[in-house]
Design an enzyme around this catalytic site. Structure first.
Site, PDB file in Angstrom:
ATOM      1  N   PHE B 114      12.463 -13.935  29.940  1.00 43.85           N
ATOM      2  CA  PHE B 114      11.631 -13.914  31.197  1.00 43.85           C
ATOM      3  C   PHE B 114      10.157 -14.053  30.894  1.00 43.85           C
ATOM      4  O   PHE B 114       9.726 -13.455  29.975  1.00 43.85           O
ATOM      5  CB  PHE B 114      12.192 -12.545  32.183  1.00 43.85           C
ATOM      6  N   ASP B 185      15.240  -6.653  26.045  1.00 41.31           N
ATOM      7  CA  ASP B 185      15.036  -6.334  27.480  1.00 41.31           C
ATOM      8  C   ASP B 185      16.412  -6.538  28.011  1.00 41.31           C
ATOM      9  O   ASP B 185      17.151  -7.528  28.217  1.00 41.31           O
ATOM     10  CB  ASP B 185      14.156  -7.658  27.864  1.00 41.31           C
ATOM     11  N   TYR B 210      15.728  -1.863  39.577  1.00 41.79           N
ATOM     12  CA  TYR B 210      15.846  -2.373  40.889  1.00 41.79           C
ATOM     13  C   TYR B 210      16.994  -3.366  41.132  1.00 41.79           C
ATOM     14  O   TYR B 210      17.075  -3.966  42.274  1.00 41.79           O
ATOM     15  CB  TYR B 210      14.460  -2.840  41.390  1.00 41.79           C
ATOM     16  N   LYS B 211      17.278  -4.002  39.903  1.00 36.59           N
ATOM     17  CA  LYS B 211      18.449  -4.938  39.979  1.00 36.59           C
ATOM     18  C   LYS B 211      19.762  -4.412  40.291  1.00 36.59           C
ATOM     19  O   LYS B 211      19.995  -3.665  41.237  1.00 36.59           O
ATOM     20  CB  LYS B 211      18.070  -5.865  38.788  1.00 36.59           C
ATOM     21  N   ARG B 357      21.443 -19.533  41.652  1.00 39.07           N
ATOM     22  CA  ARG B 357      21.939 -18.240  40.878  1.00 39.07           C
ATOM     23  C   ARG B 357      22.627 -17.368  42.093  1.00 39.07           C
ATOM     24  O   ARG B 357      22.351 -17.134  43.181  1.00 39.07           O
ATOM     25  CB  ARG B 357      20.816 -17.220  40.688  1.00 39.07           C
TER      26      ARG B 357
END
Lengths: 398, 398
Positions: B114, B185, B210-211, B357
């Site tokens: 990321f 990560d 938060y995912k 996605r």
């Protein structure tokens, strides 16, 4: 038009039977915050899901809230952004300031600074290595210690223990004359006293929102960078939301425009919703009115306590212009006295070794509460053993 | 006992008429979160004020939540703590890992990471100076690039665009053989796939909540440090709540015990209350069941889309073991196709230049939704001009 502090007080949810003199540590709940956060959760997060980042304007909140706070600290529009914690913002400001003074390696601070600021500076200095140094002097020695080798002067304007206030304008001028930049921590200034960052030619400032700004526990911090510096810093904490084009997902970092580059990661939207609601109250007042009322309240408290409690020693400057919006007293049994006060419904706090702190927050604190707090404190001092010789002796023995 | 995914789905508030396949970006609202946050605001913040830090247990939340998440990622009790954003935690883990490898100055990462992780590493390398270097290779070239000069290997386990998954066990072993430490990560791993940090001999890991963990917008990040390393690191971001005795307000920093030292500033309590409620749902399931169901859902989606939409090209690994809990397809008109899907009530997202996605999140996504999403996508592809030659030509010209 004078501020209507009865109206602002009505905008807070305050527990019955409590006189809250600790808003300098955690501000109380604005009634609007509960509603605003509930709407953010149910209608925005629940109803809009990922699309709320744009549809509910989440992505712009750090800047929008920055401008609202900016008004209270004399910052130019577009120079303040919210995010992270105050400690992180201290690191970010310090690292940026150091980079703008290549060849200089000394950070000067004082022993009255909040310890976390010193810890963060220490961590940065250790990370930088290469002779970088954190130099710490007593608060009253700061001005004389501003020497031409300084890179950065880092100070908290209002001392968290005593309320002593640094002379921002004077110290900035002195530091600039020496070629140094200044980082101000406004934790006990924002919403507490009048601050004019632009007028003082400030370079960097940081602060938190959960004290006088009443954003709730763990509310986000803010950072200010002077407009003429903002496009020159390259943040050490170079996160994606500070990138020029976060959603391009480039592999290389390119700093965003101005204050945008001080953003790091995904902002805490629920906390920001609470802050947004809290700032609705702040919109109803001007800082000069708040400051004048704060002085009235704190002067009344000092006079009352000194008259009724001769063994409590004023730890704050006597001149109201030389202190923030809190008043501190010293007593060897300070911890136990504060426990007794809290049990009696007067909430202040204690800071080791001997400081009793009381915050005066005109948005919701009334003169009647100040007078009642003095009476309760006087009663505790009169009826307990704090000042009897045998108590002191016993305390020393055990 | 098999997980009851109908029961977990009922614990979310999901908008009518929406098929939500973007839980890999922002998880939906757990019904309990609205209530929990409201109680935190009204009863704790409003009712207890400053005393809630102890009375409501706020001060321990970062550790308590850490243990709850630790269960989902194979971490030992007491090795995970919450706070800050993922970007900040990347910086913290990297700086700590580098310090444990004095004399080595290379961070290796990959171009599938990321971007914010790369940006933060870049910022740290610039701050460190002295020949520190961030080296980036293609994801498939990582293993061969593990050389004895590496200090740290920093990887995101699951690629945010394609869902491609690194072989954690193998890469850790290889890196350790070369004398390097590894920072993982887990943004697209925690709650998405089985992770066994302890079993893999992981050193550091970070992630966001938060995912897949559904903590809400801007929920706090987490950091894991292996027990044998935790007392050896001295954090670069040395904030007061990571101090051995935060409320002693010492002028000098002394790191707290173990993972405690990775705390920095005042934690965001409202966001943590939401996370706490969300984890109640996670307590009802085991990761192997979640993973098995995720594979069932994503395999069905791939088969359906490939059968109905021949011009969409699978961008994720075909082997489910080689990918996370998302599926990506490529199409030159991907952006417009995703807009059409969202308009039709199927929420996925688009990542430049051409990736569509779709996240599969068994706690609330049903097989019926997967099948319906395939049908809607097929309809959009069949009735629109995406694949007609003249459309492509026109798009190129403009």
């Amino acid at each position: 038009m004078a501020a209507d502090f009865a109206a602002t007080r009505a905008m807070f949810q305050l527990p019955d039977g409590v006189i809250y003199l600790d808003g300098n540590s955690l501000g109380p709940l604005p009634r609007g915050a509960a509603e605003r956060v509930a709407a953010c959760i149910t209608a925005e997060w629940g109803g809009m899901l990922i699309t709320a980042w744009n549809r509910a304007g989440w992505i712009d909140l750090p800047r929008r809230l920055g401008d609202r706070i900016g008004r209270l600290i004399g910052a130019e529009p577009g120079t303040v952004v919210l995010g992270d914690t105050l400690s992180i913002k201290v690191y970010q400001a310090l690292a940026s300031a150091l980079e703008l003074r290549p060849g200089r390696r000394v950070i000067l601070s004082d022993t009255g600074n909040f310890p976390s600021d010193l810890y963060m500076a220490d961590g940065l200095v250790r990370t930088l290595g290469q002779g970088y140094e954190l130099r710490t002097v007593a608060p009253e020695a700061v001005e004389a210690a501003i020497t031409p080798d300084l890179a950065v002067l880092m100070l908290t304007e209002v001392d968290y223990r005593t309320g002593r206030r640094h002379d921002m304008v004077r110290l900035i001028a002195k530091a600039h004359d020496a070629g140094a930049l200044v980082v101000w921590d406004l934790a006990h200034s924002a919403g507490a006293i009048e601050v004019d960052l632009a007028g003082a030619a400030a370079d960097f400032a940081v602060g938190c929102t959960y004290k006088y700004l009443n954003s709730g526990p763990g509310g986000p911090a803010f950072i200010y960078v002077a407009p003429h510096l903002a496009d020159r810093v390259r943040p050490a904490l170079s996160g994606w939301l500070g990138h020029e084009a976060p959603f391009a997902f480039d592999l290389d970092y390119r700093p965003g425009t101005g204050i945008e580059r001080m953003r790091v990661g995904t902002p805490p939207i629920l906390q920001m919703a609470a802050l947004d609601a809290s700032l609705d109250i702040w919109d109803r007042v001007e800082m000069p009115d708040v400051r004048a009322r704060s002085i009235t309240l704190s002067e009344a408290f000092i006079q009352g306590v000194e008259a009724a409690c001769p063994t409590l020693e004023l730890a704050s400057p006597r001149d109201p212009e030389a202190r923030g919006s809190q008043v501190s007293f010293r007593h060897p049994e300070g911890y136990a006295i504060m426990q007794a006060l809290i049990a009696a419904g007067v909430i202040g706090d204690f800071r080791a070794p001997d400081i009793l702190r009381f915050g005066f927050t005109p948005l919701y604190t009334t003169m009647e509460e100040v007078e009642a707090a003095v009476g309760i404190l006087a009663g505790i001092m009169a009826t307990s053993a704090w000042d009897r010789a045998e108590f002191r002796t016993r305390a020393k023995v055990t």
